[in-house]
Design an enzyme around this catalytic site. Sequence first.
Site, PDB file in Angstrom:
ATOM      1  CG  HIS C 217     -16.146 -18.925   8.222  1.00  0.00           C
ATOM      2  ND1 HIS C 217     -15.258 -18.445   9.143  1.00  0.00           N
ATOM      3  CD2 HIS C 217     -16.367 -17.901   7.363  1.00  0.00           C
ATOM      4  CE1 HIS C 217     -14.947 -17.186   8.857  1.00  0.00           C
ATOM      5  NE2 HIS C 217     -15.622 -16.837   7.789  1.00  0.00           N
ATOM      6  CB  SER C 221     -14.208 -17.322   0.119  1.00  0.00           C
ATOM      7  OG  SER C 221     -14.438 -16.766   1.371  1.00  0.00           O
ATOM      8  CE  LYS C 245      -7.452  -7.211  -2.661  1.00  0.00           C
ATOM      9  NZ  LYS C 245      -6.862  -8.123  -3.627  1.00  0.00           N
ATOM     10  CG  ASP C 246     -12.124  -7.313   3.850  1.00  0.00           C
ATOM     11  OD1 ASP C 246     -12.192  -7.351   2.602  1.00  0.00           O
ATOM     12  OD2 ASP C 246     -12.486  -8.244   4.579  1.00  0.00           O
ATOM     13  CD  GLU C 289     -35.704   6.438  -0.374  1.00  0.00           C
ATOM     14  OE1 GLU C 289     -36.036   7.407  -1.098  1.00  0.00           O
ATOM     15  OE2 GLU C 289     -34.793   6.504   0.428  1.00  0.00           O
TER      16      GLU C 289
END
Lengths: 253, 206, 428
Positions: C217, C221, C245-246, C289
Amino acid sequence: MRVIRSLALAASLFSAGPALAAGSAPTPPDAGFGFAGLFGTFDRGALQRGFQVYKEVCAACHAMRQLSYRNLLEIGLSEAQVREIAAQFQVTDGPNDEGQMFERPARLSDRFRRPFPNEQAARAANNGAYPPDLSVIVKARPHGANYLFALLTGYVDPPPGVEVMEGMHYNAWFPGHQIAMPNVLNPDGVEYADGTPATVEQQARDVTTFLAWAAEPELEQRRRMGVQVLIFLAILGGLVYATKRKVWADVKH
Amino acid sequence: MPTRKEGDSPCGGDIEVIAMAEMVTAQGASQGAGAPEVTKRDFLKLTTTAFAAVGVGAIVWPFIASMNPARDVLALASTELDLSPIAVGQSVTVMWRGKPVFVRHRTPEQIAAARAVPLSELKDPATDESRAPRPEWLVMIGVCTHLGCVPLGQKPTDPAGDYNGWFCPCHGSHYDTSGRIRRGPAPTNLEIPPYTFTSPTQIRIG
Amino acid sequence: MAIGLHDSPFKNPVIRWIDQRLPVFTMMQKEYGTFPTPRNFNYFWNFGALAMINLLIMIATGIFLAMHYTPHTAYAFDSVERIMRDVNYGWLIRYVHMNGASMFFIVVYIHIWRGLYYGSYKAPRELLSMLGVDIFLLMMATAFMGYVLPWGQMSFWGATVITNLFSAIPLVGQDIVIWLWGGFSVDNPTLNRFFSLHYLLPFVIVGVVFLHVAALHITGSNNPLGIEPKGPQDTLPFHPYYTIKDSVGMVAYFAVFGFLVFFMPNYLGHPDNYIPANPLSTPAHIVPEWYFLPFYAILRAVPDKLGGVVLMFGSIAILFVLPWLDTSKVRSMRFRPIARIFLLLWTINFFVLMWVGAKPAEGHYVQIAQIATVIYFAYFLVVLPALGRLEKPLPLPESIARAVLGPNATLGGGPVPGAAAAKPMDKA
């Protein structure tokens, strides 16, 4: 377009999965179990017959320590039947007021009685081989139920030139082919209460079904819930996407 | 999304004004100026939010349920007891739901003593008939109703208190042969758990 | 900053009262409400939010699992089976936790890959990127210790192999391993401390995630074009545009997650971990894994013990210096036609490492692993530094809005001062 790209990436991440299970052992054929498909369920008759095979054949050597007699209520037996089954077994309880352990008939809440008190005793009684606990055996072997079914029906004569070691038995599907467990399933080795002919294949199929249920007793509930969740998400997805379209409708992007 | 090709540099004056204007429209709309478009969007938003809220609620439930008694705990919620080895005058203690349960095979004298007491003498009046439907068998939770100690009196060598029943050593509560409080700080009689006779010599507690 | 009550913009009296004294609502409004976000995000920008959700899911399910789990070698396996069988919805919580680990790595790998493709690690976001690598390392440590807890065969032997890596350290290696174990082999003390740390580390991750987001922030972005927003015409308020959108991405993510949990919960696991741990018998071949396989392949590619360990940790540590290895001024690979091809090759190579990591370390597999390891490092150490000087990037659009709206878009409203300042081929 970019969504597709990211999905493709996710998909390729998934495809790494089978590589994990890949070993040198051959893949056993699909035995066509009813519970195998995405929406499959357990056949209650097969479960009850399978338990009978376990009780009368396997339980001589193999424990199922994660299961309690009360769990048998889930394979369609009545409470009275399960109480009667449990009462056939003596379990150790105690200490009593005198500090002594004592034997008493098993109750619903008791775990399945184990044939041997510990691993050492089991090995001592079986020429050094340890009959594994069968509670989660279907989850603990690659190819799960198909492998177990293939193993149980896989006792064949060794190919010419193969020397089977003392105390071992030849099995087409066991890794290395030499297994300490003898072929224990015989035609009519058990007598099914429902009159089903007890062929070796039938017994193997039934006991494998029972073991698959024992490993994943939540399977039916899980799949049912999965369908509900995915339907819910499909509707929610439609709503969210429509909302997203509306919110973005007046912005060029 | 359109990607730019080489040579797309802007000619002259028509610059980023465009986007600014768009921004204004977008924000205006989101604040809900009264166009029909907006109402439709708000309805959609409301439906979506409500649906998502249902989903979150459904996620929370398994977590809450997981803290309730598990199935193995519930399986032990009832205890079965074979009464046949308990001789007249003898007592046994069994565990039920993590607490001791006193089971006494009472003698005729103990029964008679319990039934002879007038209710007026009792701090917490209850007839012996109500506490022991089959008079020879008294089944009760062995936890003192005062502050939760386990009273003495199960073994012949234990102090049985002034009323030949049970005696709580913590603060001196005396219980009679029906497990009723007779003297001391305890407010009520020893509690009777739910139990049934599954056969003449077998009870299931819980 | 002046001392005194915060000048709150909120009308609701309760919110206002709190906000004046502790401006959390103002902060939320600023950071998640009106926060100016580039208008051209694609769905790759969902994965940061998805990772955050995934972390919360892991913590929630983990806390409830810990209520039923017993960290003792004699009871751990059985207590997990009890969760699966007897605890109400225990199977659901455990399968969500188990597959949640895989989902977390899928999401984070895509998130990292997005950073690599769009150059999100470049100035001024170097620290942001380094904090991300910290989170990745903490995740790996947490996942590794979590995998030990069910105390199956792979738990035990995985723990044995990985802790033994530290014995490669010269002089003090063996002492460090004994210290890690709290004994002379992986045993109850090891299980106990792994449980303690497995519970602790996620909260450390939460702390670093907070820093990661705080740093984000500050710089704002990155975006698919890799050029900075130059004014309000290039951005949108985070809410509602990116919250919704997320949310779209989140539903898709839950669908994949749900399919795994409900229909193939053990697909990504190893059958051997349903066999209780047995210190006397090693499984035929030990594999970690799936999400550790590429790094495991690098470890085994080196014939030297210390060298393998150094290279394995180096393969992640190199991400810390990535902002300085990549010398290109252009962020987004949309404008780097050659680098794009190399990143694609590197990505394929990553899957090759993943595949070969699951194979036994013998024969041609070793050579494949060695070649793939060289490619892995060459991308960072040779390709990126060189390409920055050799590659001729495509011309950049002069602004996000210009690229989005097209060169000829015009609208009324008169020129806005300041918005016209963009120069073509800005330094990006």
